[in-house]
Design an enzyme around this catalytic site. Structure first.
Site, PDB file in Angstrom:
ATOM      1  N   SER A 823       0.832  -1.200   0.000  1.00 50.51           N
ATOM      2  CA  SER A 823       0.000   0.000   0.000  1.00 50.51           C
ATOM      3  C   SER A 823       0.866   1.249   0.000  1.00 50.51           C
ATOM      4  CB  SER A 823      -0.909   0.036   1.239  1.00 50.51           C
ATOM      5  OG  SER A 823      -1.772  -1.064   1.297  1.00 50.51           O
ATOM      6  N   CYS A 824       0.329   2.284  -0.603  1.00 54.62           N
ATOM      7  CA  CYS A 824       0.826   3.640  -0.401  1.00 54.62           C
ATOM      8  C   CYS A 824      -0.429   4.512  -0.355  1.00 54.62           C
ATOM      9  CB  CYS A 824       1.803   4.061  -1.493  1.00 54.62           C
ATOM     10  SG  CYS A 824       1.120   4.056  -3.168  1.00 54.62           S
ATOM     11  N   LYS A 825      -0.318   5.763  -0.658  1.00 58.67           N
ATOM     12  CA  LYS A 825      -1.476   6.648  -0.549  1.00 58.67           C
ATOM     13  C   LYS A 825      -2.620   6.199  -1.446  1.00 58.67           C
ATOM     14  CE  LYS A 825      -2.747  11.540  -1.021  1.00 58.67           C
ATOM     15  NZ  LYS A 825      -2.212  12.893  -1.317  1.00 58.67           N
TER      16      LYS A 825
END
Length: 920
Positions: A823-825
């Site tokens: 995950s990231c933003k």
């Protein structure tokens, strides 16, 4: 036979592939159904549904004679019936080479027309050198290549199949249709039948590369994936890609990627919204049934009910908006702050890489990519859940409302007591009726079984009521009645009331136990008489003797008064305890107005996104492991580890996102899974279901009957399957650089340390209960204990952007049969960089990818052009057919991704240059 068919259907999913460069937004993704496209095709045409290709060209001539071309190939499909051209895909750019080898393949999925008459058009372009592009274009566009047309060629599927060895050599024609611009070779390849290739003619170091265009089709791909019982309910709209990379022993591996959307992106949040509303409506009903209260408490009750009503109304509106959405199976990042979609995870996709090497078993690597679970609509001005909850608990004790403060532990206990009683009371009533039915039938075995179950559940019910919290809450509720003692200030303890008989409650729940003893004594007496044994008259059988002396014949008539009394006592005790626990929850709600309700809504939103991702990963992992006995044993004995890899920075708004994500992942610890047998093989009956309440949700995963019957008995009996979520975060972007130099990274350090301890405890439990032979085998034989020690050292080491933490944690997860999440933003740039690098590392470490191909493999997986860019290039023959291009899928080229960490520096330099020019 049917079992084999089901598992073949399962392997359709395993034959899939992921295009990891699709991490960019897919706002207008093509989601046309393959049912409509192929309903008129004949069964013999099924072999052509899936076609994969990689290209190579020979003797290309650049537009400028003093340079070699930067070649790429655009692939289009011409529908022979509609005479329309679909600009489908293109390869990577191979720079400065007149005989380019394209490692990237091209996939024709089921939504494109395919039949023996289908014509494929290959158009070769010369792209301008990327170094000639200006910085401004690089900053503000994904990929802006100026290109010129070199040549094109066409072939039909029938031509390819009729060709010798299913290989075609095509001449590229220039724009005038006369001059030859080079050649391109096309051949068909089946997965699992990969031939030995003469690599002497296929190397990147030799100018005369002769690698053909490779087309691959799977014989079982004709089965419609969206109707497959093991893929259709959850996974759909696959995007595939194929590559060929060289190994260290000069052989060629075939790598296929597949990315799919997950229907759980919407189905899980919608089910959760319904459960949230039902739970809150039950709470409102319980508050109404509290009875008459003094004016102070009655006003608090009305205000709390009004707050619950607002939440219910808001959730109803959100659910109504979600029900209107059809066709789409994921939420793009451009909608992350949209209120109606706040419960939906961002860009939730599953990805699978399949590697086929000569004379080796195929290998599969799965991962789930999703945007960080966070409340984007509500914003992060005041931080995320972790900070807000800590501040809220500190402020709640000093609230201006006059209420009795209960700790979060007491509140959770009250919810647990309410839930347990609501489950046990109907069960006790049902078991009591079964006891009477067995007595009516004079069935001694039935009587014994029913009595045993009734005793167990009643004793569990009594044990629940013995909690001191129930007695103290009854005392507080008595004081809140009209005429009771109304608190004059904030209370941290329960007020005393002289008129309340504290022993009354003890007598009530003790009566339940006495009634049960009477029922047991009566059953024993009836069975002794039935077997002609001498009767003993202990103290607990005195009432039974009195009853049996009137009518020694009918068992049901003799048991009925005692059973009825037992049910009445249970009901009376439950009503009192329910009101007491509801009063405790009223205090919690009254002390938390309005902040507590806002935090609960935020927590609901974050948990919905996190659970959607976890359910997707669990289903994907279970589907892949149905034939792995070691995995199934691990599943029911210990459970699975779910490793969430986060790339968020600890700077600005992303701190709030990370705080949200931490709480959301932590809440998943209380989720359990159950595998059930589907009622039918209809797709609607195979959709995972969510049930339970906040803090105690269960996800049921239905499987077809023939598959369900192959599972271990423990799983078939409905044993809850646990998942152990762990979160590791390392920020990697330019904002993290600022945070490490001028900010605070203690949040990241605390998260990593805490979750390392969880992972270590999981491995200890696993090693005690499951033989290590059940775990998967890898080429790298590093011991898991050694990996854990290394991870522990890295967690406590003060090092900037220590990505070793993520690498080691991901390796441990795969070695432990776990579920991987990245995950990231928004699950785009940073996520694609991480996943593609991980894939190439796996190819290097596990499949001996040649070091000369590592960077090219990485570039192939990352570098893509958008369909819009392709359509803007000049094609002299484009006017001969209708341009019917599908909606664009956005891809991020490697150049932009590599420069992104230096955007701030570039911006400062350009600003300085602009100011100097202005004032000169």
């Amino acid at each position: 036979m049917f079992r084999a068919i089901w598992f073949n259907l399962l392997h359709i999913r395993q034959d899939g592939f992921i295009d990891l460069s699709c991490r960019a937004d897919v706002n207008t993704r093509v989601t046309s159904s393959c049912i409509q496209c192929f309903e008129n095709l004949q069964p013999q045409d099924c072999a052509f549904f899936l076609l994969k290709a990689v290209q190579a060209c020979n003797d290309l001539v650049a537009s400028g004679r003093d340079r070699k071309p930067n070649a790429l190939v655009q692939v289009a499909v011409i529908d022979p019936h509609k005479q329309s051209l679909v600009s489908h895909a293109c390869t990577e750019i191979v720079e400065a080479n007149k005989d380019p080898l394209f490692l990237t393949g091209v996939t024709f999925p089921s939504e494109y027309p395919a039949s023996p008459d289908t014509v494929v058009k290959l158009t070769v372009y010369d792209a301008k050198d990327k170094s000639q592009e200006s910085v401004s274009k690089l900053l503000f566009a994904f990929s802006l290549y100026v290109s010129s047309f070199l040549g094109s060629a066409t072939f039909s599927v029938a031509d390819l199949l009729r060709a010798k060895d299913e290989r075609l050599t095509l001449t590229l024609r220039s724009s005038d249709g006369v001059c030859a611009a080079g050649t391109i070779v096309v051949s068909r390849l089946k997965m699992g039948e990969m031939e030995e290739v003469d690599v002497d003619h296929i190397t990147t170091d030799i100018p005369s590369q002769k690698c053909p265009l490779v087309c691959e089709s799977a014989h079982h791909s004709c089965i419609e994936r969206e109707n497959s019982p093991l893929t259709g309910p959850v996974f759909r709209n696959p995007v595939c890609k194929v590559y060929r990379f060289q190994t260290v022993d000069s052989k060629w591996m075939l790598v296929r990627e597949q990315m799919e959307e997950c229907t759980l992106s919407f189905s899980v949040p919608k089910q959760l919204l319904s459960l949230y509303m039902q739970e809150d409506m039950n709470r409102v009903q319980d508050l109404r049934e509290l009875g008459e209260l003094s004016p102070h408490w009655d006003n608090l009750r009305k205000e709390v009910m009004t707050r619950y009503g607002g939440i219910i109304s808001s959730y109803q509106e959100t659910l109504a908006e979600l029900d209107k959405i059809t066709g789409r199976s994921f939420k793009p990042s451009c909608c992350k702050a949209q209120k109606s979609l706040e419960f939906i995870p961002i860009n939730l996709h599953t990805q699978r890489m399949r590697v086929t090497c000569p004379k080796k078993t195929d290998a599969f690597y799965d991962i789930v990519t999703v945007g960080a679970p966070a409340a984007h609509f509500q914003g992060f001005k005041c931080g995320g859940l972790q900070r807000l909850l800590s501040r809220y608990e500190a402020e709640k004790k000093s609230t201006a409302y006059q209420c009795i403060y209960y700790s979060p532990e007491h509140t959770a206990k009250a919810q647990e007591v309410l839930s347990t009683m609501s489950l046990l009371q109907p069960l006790i009533t049902s078991l009591a009726d079964q006891l009477l039915q067995a007595a009516h039938e004079h069935s001694s075995p039935g009587l014994r079984d029913a009595l045993k179950n009734l005793s167990d559940k009643t004793e569990q019910f009594v044990h629940t009521l013995k909690d001191e919290l129930v007695k103290s809450a009854l005392l507080a509720l008595h004081a809140a009645r009209p005429g009771g003692i109304m608190p004059l200030k904030h209370q941290t303890s329960i007020p005393h009331h002289t008129e309340f008989d504290e022993e009354e409650w003890d007598r009530l729940w003790a009566n339940v136990a006495k009634c049960l003893n009477c029922v047991i004594a009566m059953v024993d007496k009836l069975q002794e008489r039935d077997h002609g044994k001498p009767e003993s008259v202990p103290e607990q059988q005195q009432l039974a003797d009195v009853i049996t002396s009137h009518n020694p014949g009918d068992w049901k008539e003799q048991l009925c008064p005692l059973v009825t009394r037992l049910k009445e006592c249970v009901m009376e005790v439950m009503e009192k305890a329910k009101r007491a626990m509801t009063f405790v929850l009223l205090q919690e709600a009254a002390c938390s107005i309005p902040q507590g309700f806002l935090l609960q809504q935020r927590r609901d939103v974050v948990f919905s996104q996190a659970l959607s991702a976890l359910a997707c990963g669990f289903v994907m992992r279970v589907y892949a492991g149905l034939q792995d006995e070691g995995f199934l044993r691990q599943l029911h004995l210990v459970g699975l580890v779910a490793q969430f890899e986060s790339l968020l920075s600890t700077y600005s708004e992303e701190i709030g996102m990370l705080e949200d994500m931490e709480v959301g992942i932590s809440d998943l610890e209380r989720v359990v899974f159950k595998i059930t047998e589907a009622k039918t093989d209809d797709l609607s009956d195979l959709q995972p279901l969510v049930c339970g309440r906040r803090g105690h949700f269960t996800v049921e995963v239905p499987l077809p009957q023939v598959v369900f019957q192959t599972l271990p008995e423990e799983i078939k009996e409905g044993k809850p399957l646990r998942v152990f979520p762990v979160l590791f975060n390392v920020g990697i972007n330019e904002q993290q650089t600022i945070a490490e130099r001028f900010g605070d990274i203690s949040l990241q350090e605390r998260i990593n340390q805490k979750n390392f301890e969880t992972l270590e405890a999981y491995y200890k439990s696993l090693s005690e209960k499951v033989p290590l032979e059940c775990l998967p085998c890898f080429q790298t034989q590093t011991d898991i204990k050694e990996l854990l020690e290394t991870l522990g050292q890295n967690v406590v080491t003060k090092k900037r952007k220590n990505v070793e933490i993520l690498w080691i944690a991901g390796t441990i997860c795969r070695r432990l049969n776990g579920i991987r999440f990245t995950s990231c933003k928004s699950a785009k740039d940073r996520t694609s960089m991480s996943v593609t690098l991980e894939q190439c590392a796996l190819l290097r470490d596990e499949h001996q990818l040649s070091k000369d191909f590592f960077v090219r493999a990485l570039d192939c997986m990352r570098s893509r052009l958008t369909q819009g860019d392709i359509g803007q290039w000049e094609d002299p023959e484009a006017g001969t057919v209708t341009d019917n291009k599908p909606a664009s899928r956005h891809f991020y080229p490697i150049a932009l991704l590599l420069v992104s960490s230096h955007l701030l520096v570039v911006w400062l330099i350009l600003s300085l240059v602009f100011l100097l020019a202005k004032y000169q």
